[in-house]
Design a protein around this motif. Structure first.
Motif, PDB file in Angstrom:
ATOM      1  N   VAL A 106       0.860  -1.185   0.000  1.00 51.90           N
ATOM      2  CA  VAL A 106       0.000   0.000   0.000  1.00 51.90           C
ATOM      3  C   VAL A 106       0.894   1.232   0.000  1.00 51.90           C
ATOM      4  CG1 VAL A 106      -1.802   1.278   1.212  1.00 51.90           C
ATOM      5  CG2 VAL A 106      -1.780  -1.219   1.297  1.00 51.90           C
ATOM      6  N   ARG A 107       0.557   2.213  -0.827  1.00 56.12           N
ATOM      7  CA  ARG A 107       1.348   3.444  -0.902  1.00 56.12           C
ATOM      8  C   ARG A 107       0.410   4.640  -0.922  1.00 56.12           C
ATOM      9  NH1 ARG A 107       3.555   7.023  -4.661  1.00 56.12           N
ATOM     10  NH2 ARG A 107       5.731   7.648  -4.277  1.00 56.12           N
ATOM     11  N   SER A 108       0.720   5.674  -0.122  1.00 56.54           N
ATOM     12  CA  SER A 108      -0.124   6.862  -0.047  1.00 56.54           C
ATOM     13  C   SER A 108       0.688   8.106  -0.403  1.00 56.54           C
ATOM     14  CB  SER A 108      -0.697   7.029   1.367  1.00 56.54           C
ATOM     15  OG  SER A 108      -1.514   5.933   1.709  1.00 56.54           O
ATOM     16  N   THR A 109       0.031   9.052  -1.062  1.00 57.91           N
ATOM     17  CA  THR A 109       0.656  10.322  -1.414  1.00 57.91           C
ATOM     18  C   THR A 109      -0.258  11.474  -1.015  1.00 57.91           C
ATOM     19  OG1 THR A 109      -0.290  10.282  -3.638  1.00 57.91           O
ATOM     20  CG2 THR A 109       1.910   9.325  -3.362  1.00 57.91           C
ATOM     21  N   ARG A 110       0.314  12.667  -1.065  1.00 56.75           N
ATOM     22  CA  ARG A 110      -0.459  13.871  -0.749  1.00 56.75           C
ATOM     23  C   ARG A 110      -0.101  14.941  -1.769  1.00 56.75           C
ATOM     24  NH1 ARG A 110       0.263  17.402   4.833  1.00 56.75           N
ATOM     25  NH2 ARG A 110      -1.214  19.067   4.333  1.00 56.75           N
ATOM     26  N   GLY A 117       4.304  27.349  -7.197  1.00 57.32           N
ATOM     27  CA  GLY A 117       2.864  27.246  -7.320  1.00 57.32           C
ATOM     28  C   GLY A 117       2.392  26.024  -8.065  1.00 57.32           C
ATOM     29  N   ARG A 118       3.294  25.082  -8.343  1.00 56.00           N
ATOM     30  CA  ARG A 118       2.922  23.869  -9.052  1.00 56.00           C
ATOM     31  C   ARG A 118       2.480  22.802  -8.055  1.00 56.00           C
ATOM     32  NH1 ARG A 118       8.422  23.126 -12.393  1.00 56.00           N
ATOM     33  NH2 ARG A 118       9.111  23.286 -10.217  1.00 56.00           N
ATOM     34  N   ARG A 119       1.420  22.100  -8.417  1.00 52.75           N
ATOM     35  CA  ARG A 119       0.907  21.048  -7.552  1.00 52.75           C
ATOM     36  C   ARG A 119       1.537  19.714  -7.953  1.00 52.75           C
ATOM     37  NH1 ARG A 119      -3.347  22.288  -4.536  1.00 52.75           N
ATOM     38  NH2 ARG A 119      -4.247  20.183  -4.565  1.00 52.75           N
ATOM     39  N   GLN A 120       1.996  18.976  -6.963  1.00 56.92           N
ATOM     40  CA  GLN A 120       2.615  17.690  -7.221  1.00 56.92           C
ATOM     41  C   GLN A 120       2.357  16.751  -6.058  1.00 56.92           C
ATOM     42  OE1 GLN A 120       7.030  17.849  -6.812  1.00 56.92           O
ATOM     43  NE2 GLN A 120       6.724  20.060  -6.552  1.00 56.92           N
ATOM     44  N   LYS A 121       2.478  15.462  -6.345  1.00 59.90           N
ATOM     45  CA  LYS A 121       2.224  14.466  -5.318  1.00 59.90           C
ATOM     46  C   LYS A 121       3.508  14.137  -4.567  1.00 59.90           C
ATOM     47  CE  LYS A 121      -1.800  12.277  -7.420  1.00 59.90           C
ATOM     48  NZ  LYS A 121      -2.396  11.003  -7.915  1.00 59.90           N
ATOM     49  N   LYS A 122       3.400  14.125  -3.258  1.00 62.57           N
ATOM     50  CA  LYS A 122       4.525  13.787  -2.392  1.00 62.57           C
ATOM     51  C   LYS A 122       4.202  12.516  -1.625  1.00 62.57           C
ATOM     52  CE  LYS A 122       7.411  17.365  -2.816  1.00 62.57           C
ATOM     53  NZ  LYS A 122       8.850  17.229  -3.149  1.00 62.57           N
ATOM     54  N   TRP A 123       5.188  11.660  -1.499  1.00 62.71           N
ATOM     55  CA  TRP A 123       5.017  10.428  -0.727  1.00 62.71           C
ATOM     56  C   TRP A 123       4.758  10.759   0.733  1.00 62.71           C
ATOM     57  CZ3 TRP A 123       8.095   8.716   3.363  1.00 62.71           C
ATOM     58  CH2 TRP A 123       7.855   7.400   3.801  1.00 62.71           C
ATOM     59  N   THR A 124       3.786  10.079   1.324  1.00 62.74           N
ATOM     60  CA  THR A 124       3.485  10.292   2.741  1.00 62.74           C
ATOM     61  C   THR A 124       3.658   9.030   3.569  1.00 62.74           C
ATOM     62  OG1 THR A 124       1.132   9.870   2.352  1.00 62.74           O
ATOM     63  CG2 THR A 124       1.870  12.174   2.296  1.00 62.74           C
ATOM     64  N   SER A 125       3.294   7.879   3.010  1.00 60.75           N
ATOM     65  CA  SER A 125       3.427   6.641   3.762  1.00 60.75           C
ATOM     66  C   SER A 125       3.326   5.447   2.821  1.00 60.75           C
ATOM     67  CB  SER A 125       2.350   6.532   4.847  1.00 60.75           C
ATOM     68  OG  SER A 125       1.065   6.447   4.261  1.00 60.75           O
ATOM     69  N   ALA A 139      12.147 -11.668   1.062  1.00 63.16           N
ATOM     70  CA  ALA A 139      11.159 -10.597   1.291  1.00 63.16           C
ATOM     71  C   ALA A 139      11.461  -9.364   0.444  1.00 63.16           C
ATOM     72  CB  ALA A 139      11.110 -10.241   2.777  1.00 63.16           C
ATOM     73  N   ALA A 140      11.666  -9.586  -0.855  1.00 61.75           N
ATOM     74  CA  ALA A 140      12.087  -8.496  -1.740  1.00 61.75           C
ATOM     75  C   ALA A 140      11.066  -7.376  -1.832  1.00 61.75           C
ATOM     76  CB  ALA A 140      12.370  -9.065  -3.136  1.00 61.75           C
ATOM     77  N   ARG A 141       9.760  -7.669  -1.690  1.00 60.75           N
ATOM     78  CA  ARG A 141       8.758  -6.618  -1.842  1.00 60.75           C
ATOM     79  C   ARG A 141       8.822  -5.580  -0.722  1.00 60.75           C
ATOM     80  NH1 ARG A 141       4.434 -10.516  -0.301  1.00 60.75           N
ATOM     81  NH2 ARG A 141       4.066 -10.812  -2.504  1.00 60.75           N
ATOM     82  N   LEU A 142       9.488  -5.901   0.375  1.00 59.10           N
ATOM     83  CA  LEU A 142       9.580  -4.963   1.484  1.00 59.10           C
ATOM     84  C   LEU A 142      10.661  -3.900   1.273  1.00 59.10           C
ATOM     85  CD1 LEU A 142       9.339  -7.493   4.466  1.00 59.10           C
ATOM     86  CD2 LEU A 142       7.486  -6.397   3.188  1.00 59.10           C
ATOM     87  N   TYR A 143      11.674  -4.232   0.499  1.00 57.87           N
ATOM     88  CA  TYR A 143      12.826  -3.342   0.359  1.00 57.87           C
ATOM     89  C   TYR A 143      12.474  -1.993  -0.272  1.00 57.87           C
ATOM     90  CZ  TYR A 143      17.630  -1.853  -0.578  1.00 57.87           C
ATOM     91  OH  TYR A 143      18.807  -1.157  -0.615  1.00 57.87           O
ATOM     92  N   PRO A 144      11.655  -1.931  -1.359  1.00 58.43           N
ATOM     93  CA  PRO A 144      11.336  -0.620  -1.942  1.00 58.43           C
ATOM     94  C   PRO A 144      10.673   0.337  -0.963  1.00 58.43           C
ATOM     95  CG  PRO A 144      10.762  -2.378  -3.455  1.00 58.43           C
ATOM     96  CD  PRO A 144      11.095  -3.040  -2.158  1.00 58.43           C
ATOM     97  N   VAL A 145       9.906  -0.162  -0.019  1.00 61.72           N
ATOM     98  CA  VAL A 145       9.282   0.694   0.987  1.00 61.72           C
ATOM     99  C   VAL A 145      10.350   1.374   1.824  1.00 61.72           C
ATOM    100  CG1 VAL A 145       7.844   0.704   3.056  1.00 61.72           C
ATOM    101  CG2 VAL A 145       7.163  -0.653   1.074  1.00 61.72           C
ATOM    102  N   ILE A 146      11.367   0.612   2.186  1.00 60.95           N
ATOM    103  CA  ILE A 146      12.454   1.150   3.000  1.00 60.95           C
ATOM    104  C   ILE A 146      13.268   2.176   2.210  1.00 60.95           C
ATOM    105  CG2 ILE A 146      14.562   0.527   4.250  1.00 60.95           C
ATOM    106  CD1 ILE A 146      13.221  -2.259   4.672  1.00 60.95           C
ATOM    107  N   ARG A 252       6.230  -0.755   7.849  1.00 62.04           N
ATOM    108  CA  ARG A 252       5.447   0.470   7.704  1.00 62.04           C
ATOM    109  C   ARG A 252       6.406   1.657   7.635  1.00 62.04           C
ATOM    110  NH1 ARG A 252       3.692  -2.550  11.643  1.00 62.04           N
ATOM    111  NH2 ARG A 252       4.653  -1.241  13.238  1.00 62.04           N
ATOM    112  N   ALA A 253       6.124   2.598   6.752  1.00 61.63           N
ATOM    113  CA  ALA A 253       6.981   3.781   6.611  1.00 61.63           C
ATOM    114  C   ALA A 253       6.107   5.007   6.491  1.00 61.63           C
ATOM    115  CB  ALA A 253       7.870   3.641   5.384  1.00 61.63           C
TER     116      ALA A 253
END
Length: 258
Positions: A106-110, A117-125, A139-146, A252-253
């Motif tokens: 799961v990945r969330s942005t804001r 004044g440009r709007r862009q998405k920033k990683w939040t969690s 457990a390779a899928r965990l590494y990109p989160v880190i 979790r990040a």
């Protein structure tokens, strides 16, 4: 000319979930809407007709059908609230509550506005999970989160599951983890889940979780094997026995003060 078959085969052969769903379809709803009312996906609703699924949802379906046929509210929000009070958890063959499948990543942005004044998405969690089979392969899928958390100067927390005898501290000990006091999950198979580095702070986790840059360095030192790095930390800090086997790991990040 032979008439086309009705939805899902002959009505007499359908289970109760399929028959009740058929009544909602006759009232003008579609399978996607029925699934939304039940809090499930449309694929499961189709399996009411094809694979005899839906026994745990019969009470909810019956309540919704009665409401609709009695001329009650037909809006989705009202029907979802009604169904929610009647949905029973699915049970395994042994009678235990079945675990609900969850997304493994799961990945969330804001959306934020930069200096120009440009709007862009920033990683939040973000969050990623790995079960026993995936853990065995690193457990390779965990590494990109880190990695993403480290790039954004974020924080890390994790949940680990192992046999309860492999933890050196009893559940509830402050010396172990702040998450143990509230979020320890004990299972009938003898395993136990414990949380570390929660963003509420506590002994050993830092004020707000582990620093993601330091956490990534720890994982890189283990050759990118997230499970090995986590187990190494648990063993080195006296929280887990060296011969323990981790059967589940969640990373979790999050980014503070975005």
């Amino acid at each position: 000319m032979t008439p086309p078959p009705s939805r899902g085969g002959r009505r007499a052969q359908r289970n109760e979930a399929a028959r009740l769903t058929e009544q909602l379809l006759d009232e003008g709803f579609n399978k996607k809407q029925v699934a939304e009312i039940l809090g499930r996906n449309a694929s499961l609703v189709s399996q009411f007709f094809t694979r005899n699924k839906g026994a745990s949802l019969v009470e909810a379906l019956r309540a919704v059908v009665q409401e609709v046929q009695a001329g009650g509210p037909r809006d989705m929000d009202s029907l979802k609230r009604l169904a929610r009070g009647h949905v029973r958890p699915r049970l395994t063959k042994s009678g235990e509550v079945a675990r609900v499948r969850r997304r493994n990543t799961v990945r969330s942005t804001r959306t934020v506005t930069d200096d120009r004044g440009r709007r862009q998405k920033k990683w939040t969690s973000s969050l990623a999970r790995a079960g026993k089979q995936h853990i065995a392969s690193g457990a390779a899928r965990l590494y990109p989160v880190i990695v993403e958390a480290a790039e954004n100067q974020g924080k890390i927390g994790f949940t680990v599951r192992a046999h309860r005898s492999m933890f050196t501290h009893d559940a509830g000990r402050l010396a172990d983890s702040p998450g143990v006091r509230r979020n320890v999950i004990q299972r009938r198979d003898g395993t136990e889940e414990r949380a570390y580095g929660a963003n509420v702070g506590g002994p050993g986790s830092g004020e707000q979780g582990f620093d993601a840059v330091d956490f990534k360095a720890m994982v890189d030192a283990a050759g990118g094997d997230v499970t090995a790095a986590v187990k190494g930390w648990l063993v080195d800090t006296g929280r887990m026995h060296p011969d323990a086997e981790i059967v589940y790991l969640e990373i979790r990040a999050w980014k503070e003060n975005l």
